[in-house]
Every structure is written in structure tokens, then in C-alpha cells.
Design a protein around this motif. Structure first.
Motif, mmCIF file in Angstrom:
data_model
loop_
_atom_site.group_PDB
_atom_site.id
_atom_site.type_symbol
_atom_site.label_atom_id
_atom_site.label_comp_id
_atom_site.label_asym_id
_atom_site.label_seq_id
_atom_site.Cartn_x
_atom_site.Cartn_y
_atom_site.Cartn_z
ATOM 1 N N ASP A 55 0.823 -1.207 0.000
ATOM 2 C CA ASP A 55 0.000 0.000 0.000
ATOM 3 C C ASP A 55 0.859 1.260 0.000
ATOM 4 O O ASP A 55 1.826 1.371 0.758
ATOM 5 N N GLY A 56 0.502 2.233 -0.803
ATOM 6 C CA GLY A 56 1.225 3.495 -0.856
ATOM 7 C C GLY A 56 0.808 4.403 0.283
ATOM 8 O O GLY A 56 0.200 5.466 0.066
ATOM 9 N N ASN A 57 1.165 4.033 1.498
ATOM 10 C CA ASN A 57 0.665 4.698 2.698
ATOM 11 C C ASN A 57 1.705 5.594 3.357
ATOM 12 O O ASN A 57 2.744 5.908 2.780
ATOM 13 N N ASN A 58 1.419 6.012 4.582
ATOM 14 C CA ASN A 58 2.319 6.904 5.322
ATOM 15 C C ASN A 58 3.699 6.291 5.521
ATOM 16 O O ASN A 58 4.712 6.993 5.505
ATOM 17 N N MET A 59 3.748 4.966 5.709
ATOM 18 C CA MET A 59 5.031 4.306 5.936
ATOM 19 C C MET A 59 5.943 4.415 4.727
ATOM 20 O O MET A 59 7.111 4.791 4.838
ATOM 21 N N VAL A 60 5.409 4.117 3.553
ATOM 22 C CA VAL A 60 6.258 4.187 2.360
ATOM 23 C C VAL A 60 6.640 5.622 2.040
ATOM 24 O O VAL A 60 7.725 5.891 1.517
ATOM 25 N N HIS A 61 5.782 6.582 2.368
ATOM 26 C CA HIS A 61 6.128 7.985 2.121
ATOM 27 C C HIS A 61 7.408 8.374 2.863
ATOM 28 O O HIS A 61 8.304 9.012 2.296
ATOM 29 N N SER A 62 7.502 7.994 4.124
ATOM 30 C CA SER A 62 8.705 8.328 4.890
ATOM 31 C C SER A 62 9.901 7.498 4.444
ATOM 32 O O SER A 62 11.032 7.997 4.418
ATOM 33 N N LEU A 63 9.673 6.242 4.081
ATOM 34 C CA LEU A 63 10.763 5.424 3.546
ATOM 35 C C LEU A 63 11.318 6.016 2.264
ATOM 36 O O LEU A 63 12.536 6.047 2.042
ATOM 37 N N MET A 64 10.434 6.481 1.403
ATOM 38 C CA MET A 64 10.854 7.083 0.138
ATOM 39 C C MET A 64 11.736 8.304 0.369
ATOM 40 O O MET A 64 12.799 8.441 -0.234
ATOM 41 N N MET A 65 11.285 9.188 1.263
ATOM 42 C CA MET A 65 12.062 10.402 1.508
ATOM 43 C C MET A 65 13.385 10.069 2.177
ATOM 44 O O MET A 65 14.421 10.663 1.871
ATOM 45 N N GLY A 66 13.369 9.116 3.107
ATOM 46 C CA GLY A 66 14.614 8.706 3.746
ATOM 47 C C GLY A 66 15.602 8.140 2.738
ATOM 48 O O GLY A 66 16.793 8.459 2.766
ATOM 49 N N ALA A 67 15.119 7.297 1.840
ATOM 50 C CA ALA A 67 15.980 6.726 0.813
ATOM 51 C C ALA A 67 16.581 7.828 -0.055
ATOM 52 O O ALA A 67 17.770 7.799 -0.392
ATOM 53 N N ALA A 68 15.750 8.796 -0.415
ATOM 54 C CA ALA A 68 16.238 9.909 -1.229
ATOM 55 C C ALA A 68 17.307 10.706 -0.496
ATOM 56 O O ALA A 68 18.339 11.081 -1.074
ATOM 57 N N LYS A 69 17.085 10.972 0.770
ATOM 58 C CA LYS A 69 18.039 11.751 1.557
ATOM 59 C C LYS A 69 19.368 11.027 1.723
ATOM 60 O O LYS A 69 20.437 11.655 1.752
ATOM 61 N N PHE A 70 19.321 9.692 1.810
ATOM 62 C CA PHE A 70 20.533 8.917 2.052
ATOM 63 C C PHE A 70 21.197 8.414 0.757
ATOM 64 O O PHE A 70 22.155 7.642 0.820
ATOM 65 N N GLY A 71 20.687 8.829 -0.388
ATOM 66 C CA GLY A 71 21.301 8.413 -1.651
ATOM 67 C C GLY A 71 21.053 6.958 -1.989
ATOM 68 O O GLY A 71 21.896 6.288 -2.596
ATOM 69 N N MET A 72 19.896 6.446 -1.625
ATOM 70 C CA MET A 72 19.535 5.057 -1.888
ATOM 71 C C MET A 72 18.598 4.966 -3.087
ATOM 72 O O MET A 72 18.066 5.977 -3.549
ATOM 73 N N HIS A 73 18.406 3.761 -3.574
ATOM 74 C CA HIS A 73 17.532 3.529 -4.727
ATOM 75 C C HIS A 73 16.246 2.862 -4.243
ATOM 76 O O HIS A 73 16.275 1.757 -3.719
ATOM 77 N N MET A 74 15.139 3.566 -4.424
ATOM 78 C CA MET A 74 13.848 3.109 -3.912
ATOM 79 C C MET A 74 12.966 2.634 -5.056
ATOM 80 O O MET A 74 12.771 3.346 -6.044
ATOM 81 N N ALA A 75 12.435 1.421 -4.926
ATOM 82 C CA ALA A 75 11.482 0.894 -5.906
ATOM 83 C C ALA A 75 10.205 0.531 -5.165
ATOM 84 O O ALA A 75 10.241 -0.165 -4.143
ATOM 85 N N VAL A 76 9.075 1.002 -5.665
ATOM 86 C CA VAL A 76 7.779 0.770 -5.028
ATOM 87 C C VAL A 76 6.873 0.035 -6.000
ATOM 88 O O VAL A 76 6.845 0.345 -7.196
ATOM 89 N N SER A 77 6.131 -0.936 -5.480
ATOM 90 C CA SER A 77 5.154 -1.655 -6.295
ATOM 91 C C SER A 77 3.839 -1.731 -5.544
ATOM 92 O O SER A 77 3.779 -2.242 -4.417
ATOM 93 N N SER A 78 2.797 -1.194 -6.162
ATOM 94 C CA SER A 78 1.461 -1.172 -5.560
ATOM 95 C C SER A 78 0.430 -1.458 -6.644
ATOM 96 O O SER A 78 0.661 -1.162 -7.821
ATOM 97 N N PRO A 79 -0.727 -2.000 -6.276
ATOM 98 C CA PRO A 79 -1.786 -2.199 -7.268
ATOM 99 C C PRO A 79 -2.418 -0.880 -7.678
ATOM 100 O O PRO A 79 -2.234 0.150 -7.014
ATOM 101 N N ASP A 80 -3.149 -0.924 -8.758
ATOM 102 C CA ASP A 80 -3.807 0.265 -9.302
ATOM 103 C C ASP A 80 -4.739 0.882 -8.262
ATOM 104 O O ASP A 80 -5.561 0.203 -7.654
ATOM 105 N N GLY A 81 -4.570 2.182 -8.039
ATOM 106 C CA GLY A 81 -5.407 2.899 -7.087
ATOM 107 C C GLY A 81 -4.831 2.992 -5.692
ATOM 108 O O GLY A 81 -5.401 3.675 -4.839
#
Length: 323
Positions: free
Chosen positions: A175-201
Motif C-alpha cells: 500500500d502506498g501509505n504513510n510508511m512508504v512515504h517516509s521510507l521514500m524520503m529517507g531513501a532519497a536523503k541517504f542516496g539510496m535507490h527506492m522501488a515501489v510496487s502497488s496495485p492500481d489505485g
């Protein structure tokens, strides 16, 4: 949406963070976040060695809970106790917010009594408003938009296991929820490569995605979205998932079970990750739904280490902001 990053001096000085709020990872520079991560590791070592360390002696954290929690309440309450301070638990039935008092008035009153405020609530705008009117540091214990304390603890855990963050690939399935939002930003800040997979919607918030891409471009990291979970998890160093129906969405459970049926993290899926991948979950977990029991209870799982590190990462946040 999350507020813009603040332009402040970089790593190394605790004075830089004293008095700040901790609302979202986007508000902090990569150096400041790494300072907090390493401080968390240092505080963990002190606690494990039995060393007494009381930088918050005599200080009190007010904890507002409009959403129930196990890990958030226990880790903050134990954490500030280990730092020499005390915590005051305030449920929605204990304060006047539930009876119509404004957030601004609540912030101003509590600031006269406590040295810091942690709030676990629904709307992210409420945390921002609380911080705007409070004169003590405000810490975001969770909102519907973000979960920065959990993400900081997660990256602290990855650093402990992998010895680095930059360049690692994190795959989030679900799910593209609050948890992945913070993980995404953390990965970006630390120079990591983030891949997300979620169903449509059920994709992550478009505004958070844009911010993530902007910050990743500055650190050498990257963000990709893949509809196919096999594509997202390919070559991953870290595999992460969360419940399909977060708190507040329980009424959608049956619909979500159908939508996410092909997004379970199981033995077949993790074969596409690196052999030494780390499996992570912020808990509580529903075995047999978002993750199979053999994965979460397997040799690659570090879910209880990351749960423990909520304590130490949040101690770092409190020590730095309230010290």
C-alpha cells in the motif's frame, strides 16, 4: 503536503537541532538525518553497556494519542525514562481537543507545562499546526501522511546490518501509505535507490513522489514505480512491506485483500531479491496476508531489530531536540 527542507548548518553540532520540530524527514538535511541515526546507535551502545546517560533529567514529554499504538507509546515512554526524563500519556479522552479546544490553544497551554510534545494522529496538517503554535519541540509519532520516527529507526537498522546506506536498493511492496512515504524520503536523503510496487489505485501520494525524486537527484539516489512486484524487488538489498489496510481503513479490508492478492511478500517473490536481502516490516504484521510466515520468521527477517530501534532512534530525536 510536507513543508520544504530547512536551510540550516550541517552535521556535527547538537546545537543545530536543539529546539527543532521533527515532523517529516524532508525537513532535515542528509547530514542531520545521519547525525540522528548515528546518535541512535551510540545511545543504543550506552544502554546495552549499562551506562547511565541522563541528558533529559527533569524534562517531560507530553504524548498525545489520537491513534492507538503499542510500539510508539512504549518506545517513547521507556526512551525518555532512559534519558532521565518522564512521559505524560494523553489520550483523546484526556485532553480538551476532543471537546472542541483548538489545536493552537492546546499547543500554547502544553508548552507551558512540558518540554516536548509527541503526537500520533490522523491529519498531517494537525501536526503542522501544533508545531506552529507550540514553543517546545513537536515530534510526529505518526500521521496519515508520514511516519518519520519509524523510517529513521529503519535506516538505523539497515546501517547496522549493511554498514552503509548510499547505493543500496530498497523495494517496498504494498500500500502506498504513510510508511512508504517516509521510507521514500529517507531513501532519497541517504542516496539510496527506492522501488515501489502497488496495485492500481493504491500508489504513493503524487506530491510525495515528486519531492522524493527532487531530493534523490541531489544525493545520487533514485525512485522508480513498478506495477509488477517482481520487477521492483529484483536485486533489492532491503525488502519492505506493511499491512494492506492501515489503521482507519479497516472497513476496506475485503476490497484490499482482492486488490493486493498478487502483492504478498513470500518465498517465490523474495527469490528475485539479493540472497542476503533484509526483510523489514513496521509491525503489527498479518501473516498470510501481506507477508508469508516463512519470510517474516525466516533468516533474512530483522523485524524485531527494527522494532527495538524505535526506542533508540527516538531517544536520539528527543536528546537532540529537547537536550
Amino acid at each position: 503536503m510536507m513543508e520544504a527542507a530547512l536551510k540550516v548548518p550541517a552535521e556535527g553540532s547538537a546545537d543545530v537541532l536543539r529546539g527543532r520540530d521533527f515532523l517529516a524527514l524532508v525537513d532535515y538535511t542528509p547530514e542531520e538525518l545521519m547525525y540522528l541515526v548515528r546518535l541512535g546507535i551510540e545511545l543504543k551502545k550506552k544502554q546495552k553497556s549499562g551506562e547511565t546517560y541522563h541528558p533529559l533529567k527533569g524534562k517531560t514529554l507530553g504524548m498525545i494519542f489520537e491513534k492507538a499504538s503499542t510500539r510508539t507509546r512504549v518506545s517513547f515512554e521507556v526512551g525518555i525514562t532512559q534519558l532521565g526524563g518522564s512521559a505524560l500519556f494523553l489520550s483523546k479522552n484526556d485532553i480538551q481537543l476532543g471537546r472542541g479546544e483548538t489545536i493552537a490553544d492546546t499547543a500554547k497551554v502544553l508548552s507551558r507545562y512540558v518540554d516536548g510534545i509527541m503526537i500520533r494522529t490522523f491529519a498531517h496538517r494537525n501536526v503542522i499546526e501544533l508545531a506552529r503554535y507550540a514553543t517546545v519541540p513537536v515530534i510526529n509519532g505518526l500521521t496519515d501522511l508520514s511516519h518519520p520516527c519509524q523510517a529513521l529507526a529503519d535506516y538505523m537498522t539497515v546501517l547496522e546490518y549493511k554498514g552503509k546506506l548510499a547505493g543500496l536498493k530498497v523495494a517496498y511492496i504494498g500500500d502506498g501509505n504513510n510508511m512508504v512515504h517516509s521510507l521514500m524520503m529517507g531513501a532519497a536523503k541517504f542516496g539510496m535507490h527506492m522501488a515501489v510496487s502497488s496495485p492500481d489505485g493504491y500508489e504513493p501520494d503524487a506530491g510525495v513522489v515528486q519531492l522524493t525524486k527532487e531530493h534523490a537527484a541531489q544525493t545520487g539516489g533514485s525512485y522508480t514505480f513498478c506495477r509488477d512486484p517482481k520487477e521492483a524487488i529484483a536485486g533489492a538489498d532491503v525488502v519492505y512491506t506493511d499491512v494492506w489496510a492501515s489503521m482507519g481503513f479497516e472497513q476496506e479490508q475485503k476490497d484490499r485483500e482482492k486488490a493486493f492478492s498478487k502483492y504478498q511478500v513470500n518465498a517465490d517473490l523474495v527469490r528475485y531479491a539479493k540472497p542476503d536481502y533484509l526483510f523489514m516490516h513496521c509491525l503489527p504484521a498479518h501473516r498470510g496476508e501481506e507477508v508469508s510466515a516463512d519470510v517474516i520468521d525466516g533468516a533474512n527477517s530483522i523485524v524485531f531489530d527494527q522494532a527495538e530501534n524505535r526506542l533508540h532512534a527516538q531517544k536520539a530525536i528527543m536528546a537532540a531536540l529537547m537536550g
